[in-house]
Design an enzyme around this catalytic site. Structure first.
Site, PDB file in Angstrom:
ATOM      1  N   ASP A 133       0.846  -1.196   0.000  1.00 35.45           N
ATOM      2  CA  ASP A 133       0.000   0.000   0.000  1.00 35.45           C
ATOM      3  C   ASP A 133       0.880   1.244   0.000  1.00 35.45           C
ATOM      4  O   ASP A 133       1.706   1.429   0.887  1.00 35.45           O
ATOM      5  CB  ASP A 133      -0.903  -0.004   1.255  1.00 35.45           C
ATOM      6  CG  ASP A 133      -1.701   1.288   1.394  1.00 35.45           C
ATOM      7  OD1 ASP A 133      -2.113   1.596   2.537  1.00 35.45           O
ATOM      8  OD2 ASP A 133      -1.900   1.983   0.369  1.00 35.45           O
ATOM      9  N   ASN A 155      -0.347   4.538  -0.291  1.00 40.46           N
ATOM     10  CA  ASN A 155      -0.966   5.808   0.137  1.00 40.46           C
ATOM     11  C   ASN A 155      -1.694   5.712   1.478  1.00 40.46           C
ATOM     12  O   ASN A 155      -2.521   6.555   1.805  1.00 40.46           O
ATOM     13  CB  ASN A 155      -1.948   6.291  -0.941  1.00 40.46           C
ATOM     14  CG  ASN A 155      -3.078   5.293  -1.122  1.00 40.46           C
ATOM     15  OD1 ASN A 155      -3.057   4.196  -0.551  1.00 40.46           O
ATOM     16  ND2 ASN A 155      -4.061   5.667  -1.930  1.00 40.46           N
ATOM     17  N   ASP A 201      -4.063   3.905   2.711  1.00 37.35           N
ATOM     18  CA  ASP A 201      -5.506   3.660   2.908  1.00 37.35           C
ATOM     19  C   ASP A 201      -5.761   2.212   3.313  1.00 37.35           C
ATOM     20  O   ASP A 201      -6.905   1.769   3.390  1.00 37.35           O
ATOM     21  CB  ASP A 201      -6.292   4.002   1.626  1.00 37.35           C
ATOM     22  CG  ASP A 201      -5.927   3.080   0.469  1.00 37.35           C
ATOM     23  OD1 ASP A 201      -6.556   3.181  -0.605  1.00 37.35           O
ATOM     24  OD2 ASP A 201      -4.980   2.265   0.628  1.00 37.35           O
ATOM     25  N   ASP A 248      -1.858  -1.234  -3.788  1.00 35.79           N
ATOM     26  CA  ASP A 248      -2.145  -0.509  -5.019  1.00 35.79           C
ATOM     27  C   ASP A 248      -0.994  -0.625  -6.010  1.00 35.79           C
ATOM     28  O   ASP A 248       0.059  -1.195  -5.695  1.00 35.79           O
ATOM     29  CB  ASP A 248      -2.434   0.966  -4.693  1.00 35.79           C
ATOM     30  CG  ASP A 248      -1.380   1.533  -3.750  1.00 35.79           C
ATOM     31  OD1 ASP A 248      -1.759   2.046  -2.672  1.00 35.79           O
ATOM     32  OD2 ASP A 248      -0.179   1.423  -4.094  1.00 35.79           O
ATOM     33  N   HIS A 289      -4.685 -17.136  -4.786  1.00 32.76           N
ATOM     34  CA  HIS A 289      -5.549 -16.300  -3.931  1.00 32.76           C
ATOM     35  C   HIS A 289      -6.847 -17.006  -3.538  1.00 32.76           C
ATOM     36  O   HIS A 289      -7.644 -16.472  -2.765  1.00 32.76           O
ATOM     37  CB  HIS A 289      -5.913 -15.015  -4.683  1.00 32.76           C
ATOM     38  CG  HIS A 289      -6.687 -15.287  -5.912  1.00 32.76           C
ATOM     39  ND1 HIS A 289      -6.141 -15.928  -7.012  1.00 32.76           N
ATOM     40  CD2 HIS A 289      -7.986 -15.090  -6.213  1.00 32.76           C
ATOM     41  CE1 HIS A 289      -7.081 -16.075  -7.932  1.00 32.76           C
ATOM     42  NE2 HIS A 289      -8.208 -15.589  -7.466  1.00 32.76           N
ATOM     43  N   ASP A 290      -7.063 -18.228  -4.054  1.00 32.63           N
ATOM     44  CA  ASP A 290      -8.263 -19.017  -3.736  1.00 32.63           C
ATOM     45  C   ASP A 290      -7.961 -20.216  -2.848  1.00 32.63           C
ATOM     46  O   ASP A 290      -8.867 -20.973  -2.493  1.00 32.63           O
ATOM     47  CB  ASP A 290      -8.900 -19.562  -5.023  1.00 32.63           C
ATOM     48  CG  ASP A 290      -9.548 -18.489  -5.877  1.00 32.63           C
ATOM     49  OD1 ASP A 290      -9.650 -18.711  -7.098  1.00 32.63           O
ATOM     50  OD2 ASP A 290      -9.920 -17.438  -5.326  1.00 32.63           O
TER      51      ASP A 290
HETATM   52  O1  TEU Z   1     -12.098 -18.996  -9.125  1.00 32.56           O
HETATM   53  C1  TEU Z   1     -12.884 -20.008  -9.602  1.00 32.56           C
HETATM   54  C2  TEU Z   1     -12.934 -21.122  -8.684  1.00 32.56           C
HETATM   55  O2  TEU Z   1     -12.985 -22.200  -9.053  1.00 32.56           O
HETATM   56  C3  TEU Z   1     -12.896 -20.785  -7.314  1.00 32.56           C
HETATM   57  O3  TEU Z   1     -14.064 -20.202  -7.001  1.00 32.56           O
HETATM   58  C4  TEU Z   1     -12.709 -21.972  -6.493  1.00 32.56           C
HETATM   59  O4  TEU Z   1     -13.526 -22.976  -6.795  1.00 32.56           O
HETATM   60  C5  TEU Z   1     -12.967 -21.657  -5.129  1.00 32.56           C
HETATM   61  O5  TEU Z   1     -12.623 -20.402  -4.847  1.00 32.56           O
HETATM   62  C6  TEU Z   1     -12.150 -22.530  -4.321  1.00 32.56           C
HETATM   63  O6  TEU Z   1     -12.622 -22.387  -3.113  1.00 32.56           O
HETATM   64  C7  TEU Z   1     -12.033 -17.846  -9.922  1.00 32.56           C
HETATM   65  C8  TEU Z   1     -11.203 -16.807  -9.203  1.00 32.56           C
HETATM   66  O7  TEU Z   1      -9.915 -17.310  -9.046  1.00 32.56           O
HETATM   67  C9  TEU Z   1     -11.877 -16.549  -7.871  1.00 32.56           C
HETATM   68  O8  TEU Z   1     -11.113 -15.699  -7.070  1.00 32.56           O
HETATM   69  C10 TEU Z   1     -13.228 -15.939  -8.142  1.00 32.56           C
HETATM   70  O9  TEU Z   1     -13.907 -15.812  -6.934  1.00 32.56           O
HETATM   71  C11 TEU Z   1     -14.039 -16.824  -9.078  1.00 32.56           C
HETATM   72  O10 TEU Z   1     -13.303 -17.320 -10.176  1.00 32.56           O
HETATM   73  C12 TEU Z   1     -15.159 -16.018  -9.694  1.00 32.56           C
HETATM   74  O11 TEU Z   1     -14.614 -15.037 -10.536  1.00 32.56           O
HETATM   75 CA    CA Z   2      -3.534   2.019  -1.201  1.00 34.20          CA
END
Ligand code: TEU
Ligand code: CA
Length: 598
Positions: A44, A46, A48, A52, A359-360
């Site tokens: 980050d 700035n 907040d 970014d 990130h999932d």
């Molecule tokens: O993820 C698709 C997806 O398969 C995920 O939702 C996954 O099944 C689940 O998160 C696992 O727990 C993509 C993106 O990577 C995700 O961040 C989005 O939420 C999703 O599509 C919808 O765009």
């Molecule tokens: Ca920021």
């Protein structure tokens, strides 16, 4: 010029991958390493409390030092952030929370100056319900954009709005029905994710052409490729049949919108319309939940001009029962069986992506390693095992310093729509809240989304403000500053693993052979190319065990390339807790004995 040398068109320092095809005719991305950034949580600038673009630009030297070749940015487009940006309301702008197009251009230039490419996230299975396309589509049943989305009246014989009147019984991935009732028009629209992520109707060629134009716009701006969100869900079965109901109210619609009837046609059209006549080589990776090896051979076969690689999910679905929240123990044998099948399946045609998390998914060292007693050793082991497979490795921000899952205390600590919707639905269905929270601590996507830990100053140097999601309290021990200063850190170990892919062609191109598949504790395989062979052995346990591989003695006597423990020369392949080693030797090809039939 060595056979694997790449004709670089960008500055000498930083990563060697270049826009051109490698001199050996292989695409540049086959020897590249990708680093995924989740912009909300990276840096980050700035105060907040939200990461970014300027924050990312301030860290490009760090990325260059790590040695990665590509940065994949999760979405940075204008969005009401219902699903943290995977709900886009304008595809050709930057959300003010992340910055401006000028900030974007500055980041792109800074990366390219260091020989690092930039891949954008393409989220076109659905838009935000605030996207002008949907606002128009929703405005009236005869609006020219009505058919840009999936609108349907209530189920035959049912009154609109009543439970059960939904056009199909499909469940959304974020709990509840996949259909939202629109009071205005008395019709329903489809959303396989949140109700604020209406699905685009790819049957409509106007939709497809609008997406291709948007992709060309970003390529004209100089980006190097796309990570395509749930791209195997864009083709639905237009008959919209009901799905099988296994439990609860809703049915499983995936057989009718995953790998749909026109998917290959759309991907080939996209390639033709967007990439085919464009100079240079771009990286395209399709996120494909449920994809099989056989399907991936078609999607990633260069001769079919669809995608370069896909993200498959089998290895991140091994430790689950009926759902991701039904956490099950992970068996190494199953992990080897799955990854081994993908290696074998795409050996001759196609190409693998390699990842432990993103990130999932929860943090890899907490899920596949041991983040309590052997965090550093297991983080190094996981990097070694993953990066030396055949395919393109993806590093998720924080992997390179061994960031762990976070100690979420109550439901209020969670931000992720998937997790919060699940909690609400599960508790409403009578599940014990503590049990639900317990599973969320293991599997929630928020584990991957806590802010990047840069140093031991307040909020780990991520922000001078209040972070949008609390920083993991272990940041005083686990942070970039500490890692960079410690030559034995996970960070410097990642640098060595990444450098190996750049310097030794056997890593990028060698044939893969799984060894001892039934061993429950040791992961072992070889890579071989032009008389050079590597052996990777890794002990996924906290006990000392032998790596009982063929020619064990010969390997022990060969050149040790990499290890996460100090190893005495010639030491036997007796592996200490979470120990991994990589050996290299020349294998003189024995002249073919005339007798052999094959
Ligand atoms: O993820 C698709 C997806 O398969 C995920 O939702 C996954 O099944 C689940 O998160 C696992 O727990 C993509 C993106 O990577 C995700 O961040 C989005 O939420 C999703 O599509 C919808 O765009
Ligand atoms: Ca920021």
């Amino acid at each position: 010029m060595r056979c694997d040398e790449v004709m670089t068109t960008t500055s000498p320092h930083g990563s060697s991958a270049a826009r051109a095809t490698a001199a050996n005719g292989r695409p540049w991305w086959r020897s590249a390493v990708v680093y995924q950034i989740y912009p909300r949580s990276f840096a980050d600038s700035n105060g907040d409390g939200i990461g970014d673009l300027t924050g990312i630009t301030s860290k490009v030297d760090y990325l260059a030092e790590l040695g990665v070749d590509v940065v994949w940015l999760s979405p940075i487009y204008p969005s009401p952030q219902d699903d943290n940006g995977y709900d886009i309301s304008n595809y050709q702008e930057i959300d003010p929370v992340f910055g401006t197009l000028a900030d974007f251009d500055e980041l792109l230039a800074a990366l390219h100056d260091r020989g690092i490419k930039l891949v954008m996230d393409l989220v076109v299975n659905h838009t935000s319900d605030e996207h002008p396309w949907f606002i128009e589509s929703r405005s009236s049943t005869d609006n020219p954009k009505r058919n840009w989305y999936w609108w349907r009246g209530p189920r035959e014989g049912m009154r609109a709005g009543d439970l059960g009147a939904e056009p199909t019984n499909w469940q959304s991935f974020f709990s509840g029905s996949a259909w939202e009732f629109d009071e205005e028009s008395r019709e329903y629209y489809l959303h396989i994710f949140s109700r604020r992520q209406p699905d685009l109707n790819w049957e409509n060629s106007e939709v497809r052409q609008a997406v291709y134009a948007m992709m060309r716009w970003w390529l004209d701006r100089g980006i190097d490729g796309f990570r395509m969100d749930v791209i195997n869900m864009i083709s639905k079965d237009p008959a919209l049949p009901d799905g099988l109901v296994r439990s609860g109210l809703w049915g499983d619609g995936t057989p009718f919108f995953v790998g749909g009837p026109r998917l290959h046609e759309y991907l080939q059209e996209m390639h033709r319309e967007v990439l085919a006549d464009r100079d240079g080589q771009f990286l395209t990776v399709g996120e494909m939940p449920f994809v099989t090896v056989e399907q991936a051979r078609l999607f990633t076969d260069p001769a079919r001009a669809e995608l370069d690689m896909v993200f498959q999910f089998e290895h991140v679905w091994l430790d689950r029962g009926a759902s991701k929240w039904d956490v099950q123990p992970l068996r190494l044998r199953d992990l080897k069986a799955t990854l081994g099948r993908w290696q074998a399946g795409l050996a001759e045609v196609g190409w693998n992506s390699l990842y432990w998390n993103n990130h999932d998914q929860p943090r890899s060292v907490s899920r596949f390693g041991d983040d309590h007693n052997y965090r550093v050793l297991s983080a190094k082991l996981l990097a070694t095992v993953l990066h030396l497979h055949r395919g393109t490795p993806y590093v998720y921000q924080g992997d390179e310093i061994g960031m762990t899952n976070a100690p979420f205390a109550s439901i209020d600590d969670f931000d992720d729509i998937e997790s919060r919707n699940h909690y609400t639905a599960a508790v409403a269905a009578g599940e014990d809240p503590d049990t639900v929270l317990g599973a969320m601590r293991h599997m929630s996507r928020d584990n991957a989304r806590t802010p990047m830990q840069w140093d031991d100053s307040p909020n780990a140097g991520f922000t001078t403000g209040t972070p949008w999601l609390p920083v993991n309290p272990n940041y005083r021990q686990i942070n970039v500053a500490e890692a960079v200063d410690d030559p034995n850190s996970i960070f410097h170990y990642f640098r060595r693993v990444i450098a190996l892919r750049h310097t030794d062609p056997v890593v990028a191109y060698g044939d893969f052979t799984m060894l001892i598949p039934d061993d429950e504790l040791v992961y072992a395989y070889t890579r071989a190319l032009d008389g050079v062979s590597l052996l990777v052995v890794a002990n996924f346990s906290d006990t000392t065990v032998p790596a009982d591989v063929p020619e064990r003695g010969a390997w022990a006597a060969s050149q040790l390339v990499l290890a996460n423990y100090p190893v005495d020369a010639g030491a036997d392949l007796e592996l200490r807790p979470w120990e991994c080693r990589v050996y290299r030797r020349m294998v003189l090809r024995r002249p073919a004995s005339p007798a052999r039939s094959d």
